[in-house]
Write a protein that holds these residues in place. Structure first.
Motif, PDB file in Angstrom:
ATOM      1  N   MET A   4       0.823  -1.209   0.000  1.00  0.00           N
ATOM      2  CA  MET A   4       0.000   0.000   0.000  1.00  0.00           C
ATOM      3  C   MET A   4       0.854   1.255   0.000  1.00  0.00           C
ATOM      4  O   MET A   4       1.988   1.258   0.475  1.00  0.00           O
ATOM      5  N   THR A   5       0.297   2.321  -0.507  1.00  0.00           N
ATOM      6  CA  THR A   5       0.906   3.649  -0.439  1.00  0.00           C
ATOM      7  C   THR A   5       0.428   4.332   0.846  1.00  0.00           C
ATOM      8  O   THR A   5      -0.577   3.902   1.453  1.00  0.00           O
ATOM      9  N   PRO A   6       1.077   5.423   1.265  1.00  0.00           N
ATOM     10  CA  PRO A   6       0.586   6.168   2.432  1.00  0.00           C
ATOM     11  C   PRO A   6      -0.878   6.582   2.299  1.00  0.00           C
ATOM     12  O   PRO A   6      -1.654   6.487   3.255  1.00  0.00           O
ATOM     13  N   ARG A   7      -1.261   7.033   1.122  1.00  0.00           N
ATOM     14  CA  ARG A   7      -2.654   7.456   0.936  1.00  0.00           C
ATOM     15  C   ARG A   7      -3.601   6.273   1.115  1.00  0.00           C
ATOM     16  O   ARG A   7      -4.690   6.416   1.707  1.00  0.00           O
ATOM     17  N   GLU A   8      -3.208   5.110   0.621  1.00  0.00           N
ATOM     18  CA  GLU A   8      -4.055   3.918   0.763  1.00  0.00           C
ATOM     19  C   GLU A   8      -4.118   3.460   2.223  1.00  0.00           C
ATOM     20  O   GLU A   8      -5.146   2.945   2.669  1.00  0.00           O
ATOM     21  N   VAL A   9      -3.032   3.641   2.978  1.00  0.00           N
ATOM     22  CA  VAL A   9      -3.050   3.299   4.404  1.00  0.00           C
ATOM     23  C   VAL A   9      -4.061   4.178   5.132  1.00  0.00           C
ATOM     24  O   VAL A   9      -4.853   3.697   5.958  1.00  0.00           O
ATOM     25  N   LEU A  10      -4.063   5.466   4.824  1.00  0.00           N
ATOM     26  CA  LEU A  10      -5.020   6.372   5.463  1.00  0.00           C
ATOM     27  C   LEU A  10      -6.455   6.019   5.077  1.00  0.00           C
ATOM     28  O   LEU A  10      -7.365   6.091   5.920  1.00  0.00           O
ATOM     29  N   ALA A  11      -6.643   5.613   3.833  1.00  0.00           N
ATOM     30  CA  ALA A  11      -7.987   5.196   3.400  1.00  0.00           C
ATOM     31  C   ALA A  11      -8.415   3.933   4.148  1.00  0.00           C
ATOM     32  O   ALA A  11      -9.584   3.800   4.545  1.00  0.00           O
ATOM     33  N   LEU A  12      -7.494   3.006   4.361  1.00  0.00           N
ATOM     34  CA  LEU A  12      -7.794   1.786   5.119  1.00  0.00           C
ATOM     35  C   LEU A  12      -8.192   2.124   6.556  1.00  0.00           C
ATOM     36  O   LEU A  12      -9.118   1.521   7.113  1.00  0.00           O
ATOM     37  N   CYS A  13      -7.500   3.100   7.130  1.00  0.00           N
ATOM     38  CA  CYS A  13      -7.830   3.527   8.497  1.00  0.00           C
ATOM     39  C   CYS A  13      -9.265   4.042   8.575  1.00  0.00           C
ATOM     40  O   CYS A  13      -9.995   3.735   9.529  1.00  0.00           O
ATOM     41  N   ARG A  14      -9.669   4.795   7.574  1.00  0.00           N
ATOM     42  CA  ARG A  14     -11.047   5.300   7.565  1.00  0.00           C
ATOM     43  C   ARG A  14     -12.046   4.169   7.335  1.00  0.00           C
ATOM     44  O   ARG A  14     -13.083   4.093   8.000  1.00  0.00           O
ATOM     45  N   GLU A  15     -11.720   3.284   6.400  1.00  0.00           N
ATOM     46  CA  GLU A  15     -12.626   2.185   6.061  1.00  0.00           C
ATOM     47  C   GLU A  15     -12.851   1.248   7.246  1.00  0.00           C
ATOM     48  O   GLU A  15     -13.977   0.806   7.503  1.00  0.00           O
ATOM     49  N   ARG A  16     -11.783   0.955   7.983  1.00  0.00           N
ATOM     50  CA  ARG A  16     -11.885   0.008   9.093  1.00  0.00           C
ATOM     51  C   ARG A  16     -12.112   0.707  10.434  1.00  0.00           C
ATOM     52  O   ARG A  16     -12.090   0.076  11.471  1.00  0.00           O
ATOM     53  N   GLU A  17     -12.322   2.006  10.405  1.00  0.00           N
ATOM     54  CA  GLU A  17     -12.566   2.797  11.613  1.00  0.00           C
ATOM     55  C   GLU A  17     -11.461   2.583  12.655  1.00  0.00           C
ATOM     56  O   GLU A  17     -11.707   2.361  13.839  1.00  0.00           O
ATOM     57  N   ILE A  18     -10.233   2.647  12.168  1.00  0.00           N
ATOM     58  CA  ILE A  18      -9.052   2.509  13.029  1.00  0.00           C
ATOM     59  C   ILE A  18      -8.938   3.731  13.940  1.00  0.00           C
ATOM     60  O   ILE A  18      -9.160   4.858  13.503  1.00  0.00           O
ATOM     61  N   TYR A  19      -8.609   3.491  15.211  1.00  0.00           N
ATOM     62  CA  TYR A  19      -8.368   4.638  16.094  1.00  0.00           C
ATOM     63  C   TYR A  19      -6.991   4.609  16.744  1.00  0.00           C
ATOM     64  O   TYR A  19      -6.628   5.541  17.467  1.00  0.00           O
ATOM     65  N   ALA A  20      -6.193   3.564  16.513  1.00  0.00           N
ATOM     66  CA  ALA A  20      -4.838   3.496  17.075  1.00  0.00           C
ATOM     67  C   ALA A  20      -3.882   2.960  16.009  1.00  0.00           C
ATOM     68  O   ALA A  20      -4.234   2.052  15.239  1.00  0.00           O
ATOM     69  N   VAL A  21      -2.697   3.542  15.953  1.00  0.00           N
ATOM     70  CA  VAL A  21      -1.669   3.114  14.995  1.00  0.00           C
ATOM     71  C   VAL A  21      -0.443   2.684  15.787  1.00  0.00           C
ATOM     72  O   VAL A  21       0.129   3.469  16.552  1.00  0.00           O
ATOM     73  N   ASP A  22      -0.058   1.421  15.612  1.00  0.00           N
ATOM     74  CA  ASP A  22       1.075   0.845  16.334  1.00  0.00           C
ATOM     75  C   ASP A  22       2.316   0.905  15.447  1.00  0.00           C
ATOM     76  O   ASP A  22       2.308   0.375  14.326  1.00  0.00           O
ATOM     77  N   LEU A  23       3.372   1.546  15.934  1.00  0.00           N
ATOM     78  CA  LEU A  23       4.616   1.707  15.183  1.00  0.00           C
ATOM     79  C   LEU A  23       5.642   0.736  15.741  1.00  0.00           C
ATOM     80  O   LEU A  23       6.014   0.813  16.918  1.00  0.00           O
ATOM     81  N   ARG A  24       6.103  -0.206  14.916  1.00  0.00           N
ATOM     82  CA  ARG A  24       6.937  -1.306  15.380  1.00  0.00           C
ATOM     83  C   ARG A  24       8.292  -1.308  14.682  1.00  0.00           C
ATOM     84  O   ARG A  24       8.417  -0.942  13.520  1.00  0.00           O
ATOM     85  N   PHE A  25       9.297  -1.768  15.423  1.00  0.00           N
ATOM     86  CA  PHE A  25      10.635  -1.933  14.861  1.00  0.00           C
ATOM     87  C   PHE A  25      11.347  -2.989  15.683  1.00  0.00           C
ATOM     88  O   PHE A  25      10.838  -3.457  16.708  1.00  0.00           O
ATOM     89  N   MET A  26      12.521  -3.381  15.243  1.00  0.00           N
ATOM     90  CA  MET A  26      13.280  -4.409  15.950  1.00  0.00           C
ATOM     91  C   MET A  26      14.523  -3.804  16.567  1.00  0.00           C
ATOM     92  O   MET A  26      15.231  -3.025  15.922  1.00  0.00           O
ATOM     93  N   ASP A  27      14.784  -4.161  17.840  1.00  0.00           N
ATOM     94  CA  ASP A  27      15.999  -3.648  18.466  1.00  0.00           C
ATOM     95  C   ASP A  27      17.212  -4.426  17.956  1.00  0.00           C
ATOM     96  O   ASP A  27      17.086  -5.364  17.143  1.00  0.00           O
ATOM     97  N   PHE A  28      18.391  -4.066  18.422  1.00  0.00           N
ATOM     98  CA  PHE A  28      19.620  -4.621  17.865  1.00  0.00           C
ATOM     99  C   PHE A  28      19.744  -6.137  18.079  1.00  0.00           C
ATOM    100  O   PHE A  28      20.002  -6.887  17.128  1.00  0.00           O
ATOM    101  N   PRO A  29      19.534  -6.641  19.296  1.00  0.00           N
ATOM    102  CA  PRO A  29      19.640  -8.099  19.469  1.00  0.00           C
ATOM    103  C   PRO A  29      18.537  -8.888  18.777  1.00  0.00           C
ATOM    104  O   PRO A  29      18.712 -10.058  18.475  1.00  0.00           O
ATOM    105  N   GLY A  30      17.368  -8.278  18.548  1.00  0.00           N
ATOM    106  CA  GLY A  30      16.341  -8.992  17.791  1.00  0.00           C
ATOM    107  C   GLY A  30      14.987  -9.093  18.452  1.00  0.00           C
ATOM    108  O   GLY A  30      14.205  -9.994  18.131  1.00  0.00           O
TER     109      GLY A  30
END
Length: 473
Positions: A4-30
């Motif tokens: 998806m593109t950023p615009r499509e992600v925002l559209a998905l948020c509206r379509e699914r009535e999302i109210y929280a966005v979880d931002l995930r990454f991996m630390d150095f050990p894993g």
């Protein structure tokens, strides 16, 4: 996972009535990390500007005086979280907020650079990885380590050690025999529905699944095989895989672990990596050589075997990893290759003659690894083998476990400890530095962290079994 593109992600948020966005990454050990923002904070600009966080609190990263970092969401990784209420989750890249450069010690950045370097060589444009990632599901786990005590206790209702246990409602007797956990049917296999739910949740999140089944060990060993995907995408999917496995297990009142060897005297958990290189939609590993492989594939095998110790510093990165790599238990303890033979470190599947299916499987990695770093190290070793036409030597098609000692003299063995792998990495890492994929700082920090925080920490503590051996000395 979708493109998806950023615009499509925002559209998905509206379509699914999302109210929280979880931002995930991996630390150095894993280990995966996250923080959550209200959906109102997510804009198209967010995908360029990112969000700030404290990098000094992440293991192996920034000092306190340079702690500010950015997480930059990757729109192509967006999923609706299958466990949280109306929550969208995205995997993020890490950047320096001043220079806006990608952070060298962000594992995902290492993997992205590995793909870029591969393309720059002209050898291939895609490195496909298909992981077979094993894990255990237990009914109970307790452990602790302090100044005056150390212990662990695990239990599984299907464990062969529970045949004589008094159980509520009566012991039904369907326990998995030692070493006979491969492919039993219910009621002996108590985890069928749990694995099916894992499979379904993965598919809902766009991750391709080939199969799921019980594995060899008694006590709840499982495997869900993912379809192959390019390096970064495959590593992203493994991050999601671990998240889904642990959360499905928790919802069933159980606990899942990717620790390589949680049960003594039984099979450990591996993360076998099926690997192939492609260019212009053609599989470069298909050919007329041994087991239907090309010279390119054999040179790639040669590179991985030559640099195996260094690669395993990332692919088998815990002290517990080397308790799995012991003779027996189907663990690959000899650095050789073979068609069909699962006792070799590298196996060439021969179930299909179709060129698109040609690949080889590196069986040494385990699921405690940081998938971005492990896959990147494996790719860099393979590219070195191809560029330098490294001969892998003759295959070993006999059952390695049945060979006489004199027949094994010339067969290299996997390292006996994490210490050995880190020592090799210190001496042999030039191939990892090409294209600035792994930097000297990444190598130094990895060796420091593993040596000080894990090896030395374990070395200093009495082990419970030492009391059994030495208390009455």
């Amino acid at each position: 996972m979708t493109d998806m593109t950023p615009r499509e992600v925002l559209a998905l948020c509206r379509e699914r009535e999302i109210y929280a966005v979880d931002l995930r990454f991996m630390d150095f050990p894993g280990l995966q990390k996250h923080f959550t923002i209200p959906v109102s904070e997510l804009t198209e600009q967010s995908f360029d500007e990112g969000f700030g966080f404290d990098g000094s609190s992440i293991r192996g990263w920034q000092a306190i005086n340079e702690s500010d970092m950015l997480v930059v969401p990757e729109a192509s990784t967006a999923i609706v979280d299958p466990f949280m209420t109306r929550t969208l989750a995205m995997t993020c890249n890490i950047q320096d907020p001043i220079t806006r450069e990608d952070y060298a010690k962000d594992p995902r950045n290492v993997a992205r650079k590995a793909e870029r370097y591969m393309r720059s060589t002209g050898i291939a444009d895609t490195a496909n990885f298909g992981p077979e990632c094993e894990f255990f599901v237990f009914d109970d786990v307790r452990f602790d380590s302090s100044q005056q005590h150390a212990f662990y206790y695990i239990d599984s209702q299907e464990g062969q050690w529970n045949r004589g246990r008094v159980e509520a409602g009566g012991n039904r007797g369907h326990k998995i025999r030692y070493g006979e956990g491969y492919f039993p049917v219910p009621p002996t296999d108590t985890l069928q529905e749990l694995r099916t739910e894992i499979m379904l949740r993965l598919q809902e999140c766009g991750v391709g699944v080939e199969a799921q089944h019980h594995e060899v060990a008694s006590g709840g060993q499982c495997e869900v095989d993912l379809k192959f995907a390019p390096l970064v995408q495959s590593a992203d999917q493994l991050l999601l895989y671990k998240y889904i496995v642990k959360n499905v297990a928790a919802r069933h009142g159980k606990t899942a672990t990717f620790m390589p060897k949680p049960i003594w005297n039984d099979a450990g958990s591996g993360m076998h990596l099926h690997f192939s290189l492609w260019k212009d939609a053609q599989n470069l590993f298909a050919g007329s050589g041994y087991a239907g492989l090309s010279d390119t594939a054999l040179y790639a095998i040669g590179g991985i075997l030559k640099h195996a110790y260094s690669v395993m510093a990332f692919a088998c990165p815990t002290t517990n990893s080397y308790k799995r790599l012991v003779p027996g238990y189907e663990a690959p303890v000899n650095l050789t290759y073979s068609s069909r033979n699962r006792s070799a470190a590298i196996r060439i599947p021969v179930h299909s003659p179709r060129p698109e299916n040609k690949r080889f499987e590196f069986r040494c990695p385990d699921p405690s690894s940081n998938s971005y770093l492990a896959m990147s190290a494996m790719l860099m070793a393979a590219l070195d083998g191809i560029e330098n036409r490294i001969d892998p030597g003759p295959p070993l098609d006999k059952d390695i476990y049945d060979l006489a000692p004199e027949e094994l003299v010339d067969v290299a063995r996997t390292p006996l400890s994490l210490d050995e792998s880190l020592l090799a990495l210190r001496k042999d890492h030039e191939f990892l530095l090409r294209g600035d994929v792994f930097t000297e700082d990444v190598i130094d920090t990895w060796i420091w962290y593993k040596s000080e925080k894990e090896i030395e920490a374990l070395r200093q503590r009495p082990h419970p079994f030492e009391f059994a051996m030495y208390y009455d000395i």
